[in-house]
Scaffold this motif. Structure first.
Motif, PDB file in Angstrom:
ATOM      1  N   ARG A   1      -3.706   4.227   4.973  1.00 12.92           N
ATOM      2  CA  ARG A   1      -4.185   3.002   5.592  1.00 12.92           C
ATOM      3  C   ARG A   1      -3.588   2.988   6.889  1.00 12.92           C
ATOM      4  O   ARG A   1      -4.274   2.419   7.880  1.00 12.92           O
TER       5      ARG A   1
ATOM      6  N   ASP B   1       2.368   2.600   5.416  1.00 12.83           N
ATOM      7  CA  ASP B   1       2.165   2.985   3.790  1.00 12.83           C
ATOM      8  C   ASP B   1       3.405   3.487   3.299  1.00 12.83           C
ATOM      9  O   ASP B   1       3.997   4.348   3.899  1.00 12.83           O
TER      10      ASP B   1
ATOM     11  N   LYS C   1      -5.176   9.293   8.431  1.00 19.54           N
ATOM     12  CA  LYS C   1      -5.952   8.036   7.980  1.00 19.54           C
ATOM     13  C   LYS C   1      -7.298   8.431   8.133  1.00 19.54           C
ATOM     14  O   LYS C   1      -7.723   8.800   9.166  1.00 19.54           O
TER      15      LYS C   1
ATOM     16  N   THR D   1       0.669  -1.209   0.046  1.00 21.93           N
ATOM     17  CA  THR D   1      -0.089  -0.132   0.023  1.00 21.93           C
ATOM     18  C   THR D   1       0.831   1.341   0.092  1.00 21.93           C
ATOM     19  O   THR D   1       1.821   1.516   0.593  1.00 21.93           O
TER      20      THR D   1
END
Length: 164
Positions: A113, A117, A78, A25
């Motif tokens: 996320r 990441d 986030k 990610t």
């Protein structure tokens, strides 16, 4: 029939041996327009609208940013986090920067996320928590805004102090 059973057993056996690669990610940079339309940030506009930054602090930020053309603000957040820093500090900092007429090309919002990441500042910034707000000057970390210092009403002075 035995052949069919054998083939089926082999297929099931082989599929059980495959491994799932971990999902790689990466952070996604969002524009102000995207922030207001992305489902994970549905709370953003309402929180921004309820905050009124101190006019003197806004003026200080405007001066600091106009006198330092290489300075920028990077915010890592986030979207689904219901923590105070994400849902209050982050939109209040954004409102303060907007009120100070800071060019939003100098404000990067990175949606993530998790703090692991990938992001373009990895050689310089190691994230341990989200949200994270950093002030960069010519690509180097100048300062940061810490969620621990936030009192629900001082987002304007926190970002002002980081920019000075």
């Amino acid at each position: 029939m035995k052949l069919l059973s054998l083939v089926l057993a082999c297929v099931v056996g082989l599929s059980a041996c495959t491994t799932t690669e971990p999902v790689d990610t990466s952070a996604e940079m969002l524009t102000m327009d995207e922030l207001t339309k992305t489902p994970g940030y549905s709370w953003f506009v309402a929180e921004m609208e309820t905050y009124t930054p101190n006019a003197n602090v806004v003026s200080d930020i405007s001066t600091a940013m106009s006198s330092q053309p290489d300075r920028k603000v990077c915010i890592f957040v986030k979207p689904t986090c219901s923590c105070r820093g994400t849902q209050r500090l982050f939109p209040q900092v954004m409102k303060t920067l907007i009120k100070a007429n800071v060019d939003l090309n100098r404000v990067e919002v990175w949606s993530m996320r998790s703090q692991t990441d990938k992001h373009p500042y990895q050689p310089t910034i190691t994230l341990t928590d989200l949200p994270a707000i950093y002030v960069l000057d010519k690509g180097a970390i100048r300062s940061s805004v810490r969620d621990n210092d936030y009192t629900d009403t001082n987002a304007d002075s926190l970002i002002a102090n980081a920019l000075k």
